[in-house]
Design a protein around this motif. Structure first.
Motif, PDB file in Angstrom:
ATOM      1  N   LEU A 290       9.322 -33.506  12.621  1.00  0.00           N
ATOM      2  CA  LEU A 290       8.145 -33.230  13.353  1.00  0.00           C
ATOM      3  C   LEU A 290       7.011 -33.635  11.675  1.00  0.00           C
ATOM      4  O   LEU A 290       6.156 -33.742  12.456  1.00  0.00           O
ATOM      5  CB  LEU A 290       7.835 -31.568  12.834  1.00  0.00           C
ATOM      6  CG  LEU A 290       8.688 -30.681  14.582  1.00  0.00           C
ATOM      7  CD1 LEU A 290       8.017 -29.566  15.001  1.00  0.00           C
ATOM      8  CD2 LEU A 290       8.192 -32.131  15.623  1.00  0.00           C
ATOM      9  N   ALA A 291       7.691 -33.754  10.328  1.00  0.00           N
ATOM     10  CA  ALA A 291       6.888 -34.482   9.512  1.00  0.00           C
ATOM     11  C   ALA A 291       7.100 -35.978   9.979  1.00  0.00           C
ATOM     12  O   ALA A 291       6.129 -37.167   9.300  1.00  0.00           O
ATOM     13  CB  ALA A 291       6.918 -34.072   8.305  1.00  0.00           C
ATOM     14  N   GLY A 292       7.328 -37.056  11.342  1.00  0.00           N
ATOM     15  CA  GLY A 292       7.850 -37.912  11.228  1.00  0.00           C
ATOM     16  C   GLY A 292       8.596 -38.457  10.578  1.00  0.00           C
ATOM     17  O   GLY A 292       8.299 -39.863  10.794  1.00  0.00           O
ATOM     18  N   GLU A 293       9.635 -37.877  10.052  1.00  0.00           N
ATOM     19  CA  GLU A 293      10.830 -39.136   9.239  1.00  0.00           C
ATOM     20  C   GLU A 293      11.763 -38.959  10.320  1.00  0.00           C
ATOM     21  O   GLU A 293      11.833 -38.367  11.411  1.00  0.00           O
ATOM     22  CB  GLU A 293      11.042 -38.039   8.758  1.00  0.00           C
ATOM     23  CG  GLU A 293      10.567 -37.752   6.993  1.00  0.00           C
ATOM     24  CD  GLU A 293      11.402 -36.779   5.857  1.00  0.00           C
ATOM     25  OE1 GLU A 293      12.716 -37.261   5.866  1.00  0.00           O
ATOM     26  OE2 GLU A 293      11.116 -36.423   5.337  1.00  0.00           O
ATOM     27  N   ARG A 294      12.368 -39.905   9.891  1.00  0.00           N
ATOM     28  CA  ARG A 294      13.874 -40.870  10.807  1.00  0.00           C
ATOM     29  C   ARG A 294      14.495 -40.387   9.967  1.00  0.00           C
ATOM     30  O   ARG A 294      14.181 -40.814   9.372  1.00  0.00           O
ATOM     31  CB  ARG A 294      12.749 -41.922  11.517  1.00  0.00           C
ATOM     32  CG  ARG A 294      14.413 -42.630  12.072  1.00  0.00           C
ATOM     33  CD  ARG A 294      14.872 -43.798  12.913  1.00  0.00           C
ATOM     34  NE  ARG A 294      15.160 -43.798  13.843  1.00  0.00           N
ATOM     35  CZ  ARG A 294      15.342 -44.180  15.310  1.00  0.00           C
ATOM     36  NH1 ARG A 294      14.540 -44.741  15.491  1.00  0.00           N
ATOM     37  NH2 ARG A 294      16.531 -45.169  15.634  1.00  0.00           N
TER      38      ARG A 294
END
Ligand SMILES: Nc1nc2c(c(=O)[nH]1)N[C@H]1C(S)=C(S)[C@@H](COP(=O)(O)OP(=O)(O)OC[C@H]3O[C@@H](n4cnc5c(N)ncnc54)[C@H](O)[C@@H]3O)O[C@H]1N2
Ligand code: MOO
Length: 296
Positions: A258-262
């Motif tokens: 949800l912090a946008g990390e893959r």
């Protein structure tokens, strides 16, 4: 009191006083979302300037600590933090340090861009697919949906839609695809992750066209988790333990997603060290060892 002598310090050329050194270190290591306080006996504390997710550049952190006379000590990487939380402390060891040492530390920070960052959470629309004939046919009440919703909402995202689906891989796969078409930024498919013939969720995720990063996570509870990606959208297959236990592998991965990390297969593998929950009668997560061993 109790001291017999007063010493007077005279700085030589090339010496940096401990407080100035601490301030320079604090300013250098603080990345976005991190603020440094004033030094006290050279120690500069670093605090979160916003809610988010602490990222540590571990290689650069170690390079700083390889230098003589300076230390930087942090919370573990990937810790969820609130504005105002203490994240790290830096200080010098002697009363004066060599200018070269501080300049080298600053150079390490410049090259790394930052040592500490608080990454903000993004606002995702989550799709939730509750699998299981017994729930679909209303023989039992769904207890999974609100668990996922609560976790997702705690990081500032929201549930866009909840679908109840029987144990049919094709149907589940279609729901996954439709949710992505409708703009879901993350998808959860719950239950049916184990070994029974009616545990079809892993296959359904594959059938949707999502590429599996890893099925089986070295974290307990949470071993039967699957992480896949349909284009850039993470699709999580969450085993029933995600509902029965307060804290599972989901809590280790969700803030990062949800912090946008893959999240890659390698990062899931790295959960192994520290991935065993102690099952304390009184859960104190995140102030415990669960999920704290990983270096990613
Ligand atoms: N022979 C083996 N059995 C199990 C293994 C294994 O390796 N070999 N692994 C265990 C582990 S670890 C886990 S975790 C669970 C994973 O279970 P599933 O994800 O397959 O869960 P289900 O079988 O679908 O359900 C289990 C239980 O929970 C109830 N359930 C499921 N969804 C809901 C819901 N939305 N609301 C309320 N209740 C729900 C379901 O009715 C079952 O009673 O597998 C272990 N077993
Ligand atoms: O996936 Mo089960 O996770 O180990 O409780």
């Amino acid at each position: 009191m109790g001291k017999e002598n007063v010493y007077v310090l005279s700085l030589e050329p090339g010496d940096v006083h401990e407080d100035e050194a601490g301030m320079r270190l604090g300013a250098a290591v603080a990345g976005p979302g991190v603020m440094a306080c004033m030094p006290k006996e050279s120690r500069v504390n670093l605090f979160a300037d916003r809610d988010g997710f602490l990222k540590i550049n571990i290689q650069a952190l170690e390079s700083i600590n390889e230098l003589p006379d300076v230390i930087l000590s942090t919370l573990p990487n990937n810790t969820v933090v609130n504005k105002g939380d203490l994240l790290a402390g830096t200080k010098v060891i002697p009363l004066v340090v060599n200018e070269m040492t501080i300049a080298r530390a600053e150079n390490i920070c410049r090259q790394a861009c930052w040592i500490l960052e608080v990454a903000p959470f993004r606002s995702y629309k989550a799709g939730v697919i509750i699998t299981g004939n017994e729930v679909y046919e209303k023989r039992i009440r769904d207890d999974f949906g609100f668990v996922i919703a609560e976790k997702v909402e705690s990081y500032g995202s929201s549930v866009m839609r909840v679908e109840y689906v029987p144990d049919n891989a094709g149907t589940i796969a279609e729901k996954i695809k439709k949710m992505v078409r409708d703009g879901a930024g993350i998808i959860f498919a719950t239950g049916g992750m184990s070994v029974d013939p009616d545990d079809v969720t892993p296959n359904a995720i594959r059938m949707s066209g999502a590429v599996v990063e890893k099925y089986g996570a070295p974290a307990l509870p949470g071993a039967m988790l699957m992480l896949a990606y349909l284009d850039d959208v993470p699709v999580l297959g969450i085993p029933a333990c995600g509902m029965f236990f307060k804290i599972t592998v989901v809590d280790l991965l969700l803030p990062r997603l949800l912090a946008g990390e893959r999240i890659t297969r390698k990062e899931i593998v790295a959960l192994a060290h520290g991935g065993l929950c102690r099952m304390c009668p009184q859960c104190s997560y995140p102030n415990c060892t669960f999920g704290k061993g990983t270096c990613f």
